[in-house]
Design a protein around this motif. Structure first.
Motif, PDB file in Angstrom:
ATOM      1  N   GLY A   1       0.813  -1.218   0.000  1.00 40.83           N
ATOM      2  CA  GLY A   1       0.000   0.000   0.000  1.00 40.83           C
ATOM      3  C   GLY A   1       0.842   1.261   0.000  1.00 40.83           C
ATOM      4  N   ASN A   2       1.760   1.350   0.947  1.00 41.21           N
ATOM      5  CA  ASN A   2       2.530   2.587   1.086  1.00 41.21           C
ATOM      6  C   ASN A   2       3.533   2.756  -0.046  1.00 41.21           C
ATOM      7  N   SER A   3       4.179   1.671  -0.457  1.00 36.51           N
ATOM      8  CA  SER A   3       5.179   1.819  -1.519  1.00 36.51           C
ATOM      9  C   SER A   3       4.501   2.137  -2.859  1.00 36.51           C
ATOM     10  N   LEU A   4       3.340   1.530  -3.087  1.00 38.11           N
ATOM     11  CA  LEU A   4       2.624   1.812  -4.334  1.00 38.11           C
ATOM     12  C   LEU A   4       2.068   3.238  -4.321  1.00 38.11           C
ATOM     13  N   ARG A   5       1.570   3.671  -3.186  1.00 41.69           N
ATOM     14  CA  ARG A   5       1.092   5.058  -3.049  1.00 41.69           C
ATOM     15  C   ARG A   5       2.207   6.042  -3.388  1.00 41.69           C
ATOM     16  N   TYR A   6       3.427   5.761  -2.880  1.00 40.42           N
ATOM     17  CA  TYR A   6       4.556   6.650  -3.167  1.00 40.42           C
ATOM     18  C   TYR A   6       4.837   6.706  -4.664  1.00 40.42           C
ATOM     19  N   MET A   7       4.882   5.532  -5.313  1.00 42.23           N
ATOM     20  CA  MET A   7       5.210   5.506  -6.743  1.00 42.23           C
ATOM     21  C   MET A   7       4.131   6.208  -7.562  1.00 42.23           C
ATOM     22  N   ILE A   8       2.859   6.048  -7.187  1.00 41.57           N
ATOM     23  CA  ILE A   8       1.785   6.685  -7.951  1.00 41.57           C
ATOM     24  C   ILE A   8       1.799   8.195  -7.723  1.00 41.57           C
ATOM     25  N   MET A   9       2.153   8.597  -6.497  1.00 39.59           N
ATOM     26  CA  MET A   9       2.232  10.042  -6.239  1.00 39.59           C
ATOM     27  C   MET A   9       3.380  10.703  -6.994  1.00 39.59           C
ATOM     28  N   LYS A  10       4.373   9.914  -7.406  1.00 41.49           N
ATOM     29  CA  LYS A  10       5.493  10.466  -8.184  1.00 41.49           C
ATOM     30  C   LYS A  10       5.068  10.772  -9.620  1.00 41.49           C
ATOM     31  N   ASN A  11       3.862  10.384 -10.011  1.00 38.22           N
ATOM     32  CA  ASN A  11       3.370  10.636 -11.365  1.00 38.22           C
ATOM     33  C   ASN A  11       2.725  12.022 -11.403  1.00 38.22           C
ATOM     34  N   PRO A  12       3.254  12.951 -12.232  1.00 41.38           N
ATOM     35  CA  PRO A  12       2.736  14.318 -12.231  1.00 41.38           C
ATOM     36  C   PRO A  12       1.275  14.419 -12.687  1.00 41.38           C
ATOM     37  N   GLU A  13       0.775  13.391 -13.355  1.00 38.48           N
ATOM     38  CA  GLU A  13      -0.607  13.453 -13.830  1.00 38.48           C
ATOM     39  C   GLU A  13      -1.609  13.004 -12.775  1.00 38.48           C
ATOM     40  N   VAL A  14      -1.091  12.614 -11.625  1.00 40.14           N
ATOM     41  CA  VAL A  14      -1.959  12.161 -10.538  1.00 40.14           C
ATOM     42  C   VAL A  14      -2.218  13.311  -9.572  1.00 40.14           C
ATOM     43  N   GLU A  15      -3.500  13.545  -9.313  1.00 39.73           N
ATOM     44  CA  GLU A  15      -3.856  14.639  -8.405  1.00 39.73           C
ATOM     45  C   GLU A  15      -3.748  14.175  -6.955  1.00 39.73           C
ATOM     46  N   LEU A  16      -4.203  12.946  -6.710  1.00 40.30           N
ATOM     47  CA  LEU A  16      -4.196  12.414  -5.352  1.00 40.30           C
ATOM     48  C   LEU A  16      -4.040  10.910  -5.382  1.00 40.30           C
ATOM     49  N   CYS A  17      -3.278  10.404  -4.433  1.00 35.50           N
ATOM     50  CA  CYS A  17      -3.245   8.966  -4.246  1.00 35.50           C
ATOM     51  C   CYS A  17      -3.106   8.692  -2.756  1.00 35.50           C
ATOM     52  N   GLY A  18      -3.918   7.781  -2.264  1.00 32.80           N
ATOM     53  CA  GLY A  18      -3.837   7.432  -0.848  1.00 32.80           C
ATOM     54  C   GLY A  18      -4.308   6.003  -0.658  1.00 32.80           C
ATOM     55  N   TYR A  19      -3.921   5.405   0.485  1.00 33.36           N
ATOM     56  CA  TYR A  19      -4.382   4.038   0.722  1.00 33.36           C
ATOM     57  C   TYR A  19      -4.865   3.925   2.156  1.00 33.36           C
ATOM     58  N   SER A  20      -5.689   2.942   2.409  1.00 30.88           N
ATOM     59  CA  SER A  20      -6.081   2.689   3.796  1.00 30.88           C
ATOM     60  C   SER A  20      -6.365   1.197   3.995  1.00 30.88           C
ATOM     61  N   ILE A  21      -6.239   0.776   5.233  1.00 34.19           N
ATOM     62  CA  ILE A  21      -6.658  -0.562   5.625  1.00 34.19           C
ATOM     63  C   ILE A  21      -7.959  -0.324   6.384  1.00 34.19           C
ATOM     64  N   PRO A  22      -9.129  -0.584   5.765  1.00 34.59           N
ATOM     65  CA  PRO A  22     -10.391  -0.183   6.389  1.00 34.59           C
ATOM     66  C   PRO A  22     -10.618  -0.832   7.750  1.00 34.59           C
TER      67      PRO A  22
END
Lengths: 383, 135
Positions: free
Chosen positions: B61-82
């Motif tokens: 979750g956290n490592s993928l969130r970091y990589m997706i946030m590194k994409n300039p075309e992404v406005e927001l990325c977050g993860y949670s364990i409900p």
């Protein structure tokens, strides 16, 4: 939009997590697109390839099963943490899972004995252990679970009975019975007494040359007995993950710390320098001559101190960041402690089933495998 | 406790048919999960969606969130364990116009894979170099 050049001081400032006497500052990464106006920060593999470094401090290659320490420099905490979490919980190992008690007349109850046996770290030809299969757990279709085979189960036996030693009765009669090792045989049951029974292709894969399955430490005490008591049991070891039970975790410890920094902002001289050095572990702070050049650099009022000792940072790596130096008023505003945000000093200590450096490689592979798996799944399901 | 003759009730253990993971590097062997499920949660559009990934946690979750946030075309990325008792992880992605959440997720996964390859390569080089100097 061309990114504006960022000064070296600014880059250094961004990299440091501040450690104050009671607080920490600048704890979050800021290297994301859109965080700094006009700067890029998009993911760039080539840039990562050029900036990322691995430094080895201690390797287990020459002394197997010892601690391996190394640094990953230029990587984000989220990814370093993923490697650490995989090391603890997701690299499968084998451990004793099922214990079939034929006879146990020792004072240790069956369930307690079974638990103790489960926690014994096993080792052997690690390539063959890696190639073993998981044993499928019971399902509705298969209520008994998967049948044990030579590919998913290791068979171990423990059969031992405690007896009187030869001549023990005589010693007792003579009241010379203070050494119990002379009175009894097999009164201590050690991990060494567990016997591996290879089946099927295990005869070849875990042969004497390739490395049979055995306990990592032969001298783990399993039980104590007295004459007339015996333990006779059969054990099935199988593959599992640390996330399911800690006995399957391949590491004793896998942790990281951030590289400490100590910035001496204003010269610390004379007796203060000696006191400053005592605030840190040995050899972290050294003492050097305070020269005229230093005095000129430090500004007005330092000329008279030329020739005294000054404190210099020798080896910040060994600092524990105890913050002791921040408690003393004489060092106020003279020193800044911090940690480098992207410098992770890993230490990995194996339980003995796999070499520690091999474990880290397996953790990186496991993370890559996770991404692959989801990627394939997306391609099949979502469109 | 009655002493029982060992092995009387036991069946003999059969040998497995063939070795399916002969090289030991199969992904399932490393991770030990075969039943991975990825789902798109209701209310998704092309530029904003939540994914539910089973059998994953903070590790991915956290490592993928970091990589997706590194994409300039992404406005927001977050993860949670409900919920800690449920073995699933939710991943939220919102992108700017011009790309889709699916592309952003795939790029994130690919980038993370590339990163792992570089880490592996550099780690092995550093280890071999260190071991050589020790001998």
């Amino acid at each position: 939009m061309a990114p504006e050049p960022v000064s070296a001081e600014e880059l250094y400032r961004r990299k440091i997590v501040g450690v104050n006497d009671r607080t920490v500052t600048h704890v979050s990464s800021t290297n994301f697109p859109g965080h700094y106006p006009g700067e890029n920060h998009a993911w760039d593999l080539e840039e990562f390839r050029n900036s990322f470094q691995v430094q080895f401090h201690k390797s287990a290659a020459t002394k197997p099963h010892e601690l391996t320490t190394f640094s990953l420099i230029g990587i984000d905490a989220s990814i370093a943490n993923a490697f650490r979490r995989i090391l603890l919980a997701e690299i499968p190992t084998i451990a004793i899972e099922d214990v079939f008690v034929h006879n146990n007349t020792s004072i240790i109850q069956d369930e307690v004995l079974a638990h103790r046996l489960g926690l014994i770290p096993l080792t052997g030809n690690y390539a063959a252990i890696m190639a073993m299969d998981f044993k499928r757990p019971p399902t509705d279709a298969e209520p008994e679970g998967q049948k044990p085979t030579d590919q998913n189960t290791i068979l171990l036996n423990l059969k031992i009975a405690c007896e009187w030693a030869e001549g023990a009765k005589k010693l007792l009669e003579k009241h010379q019975a203070d050494d119990i090792d002379k009175l009894y045989v097999n009164h201590n049951v050690y991990a060494n007494d567990i016997i591996f029974t290879p089946i099927g292709r295990q005869i070849n894969e875990f042969s004497e040359e390739k490395g049979p399955i055995r306990p990592v430490s032969p001298e783990i005490l399993i039980a104590k007995m007295r004459p007339g008591q015996e333990i006779n049991l059969e054990m099935h070891a199988r593959k599992g993950r640390g996330g399911d039970h800690a006995k399957f975790s391949p590491v004793a410890t896998a942790s990281y710390r951030l590289m400490p920094t100590i910035d001496i902002v204003k010269p610390i001289l004379g007796d203060d320098a000696r006191k400053f050095a005592r605030c840190f572990p040995k050899h972290v702070i050294g003492l050097e001559q305070f020269t005229e050049d230093d005095a000129a650099k430090a500004g007005d009022g330092y000329e008279e101190h030329v020739g005294e000792k000054k404190a210099v940072v020798k080896n910040a790596f060994n600092d524990t960041v105890s913050r002791e130096c921040l408690r003393h008023p004489e060092f106020q505003d003279k020193v800044k402690l911090g940690r480098v945000r992207d410098h992770f000093i890993f230490s990995v200590e194996t339980t003995g089933q796999y070499p520690s450096d091999e474990l880290f490689i397996m953790s990186v592979r496991a993370l890559a495998a996770k991404t692959n798996k989801i990627r394939r799944h997306l391609a099949n399901v979502l469109r | 406790m009655a002493t029982q003759v060992p092995g009387t009730q036991d069946e003999t253990m059969p040998d497995a048919p063939g070795n399916e993971n002969a090289d030991g590097q199969d992904e399932d062997t490393i991770i030990g999960r075969e039943d991975l499920v990825v789902r798109v949660l209701p209310g998704a559009s092309d530029t904003a969606a939540s994914f539910e990934i089973e059998h994953e946690d903070h590790t991915l979750g956290n490592s993928l969130r970091y990589m997706i946030m590194k994409n300039p075309e992404v406005e927001l990325c977050g993860y949670s364990i409900p919920h800690p008792a449920e073995d699933k992880m939710n991943l939220r992605i919102q992108t700017y116009e011009g790309t889709t959440v699916y592309e952003a997720l795939e790029k994130g996964l690919d980038d993370l894979k590339d990163l792992c390859d570089v880490v592996l390569e550099k780690f092995e080089a550093a280890r071999d170099d260190y071991n050589e100097r020790q001998l």
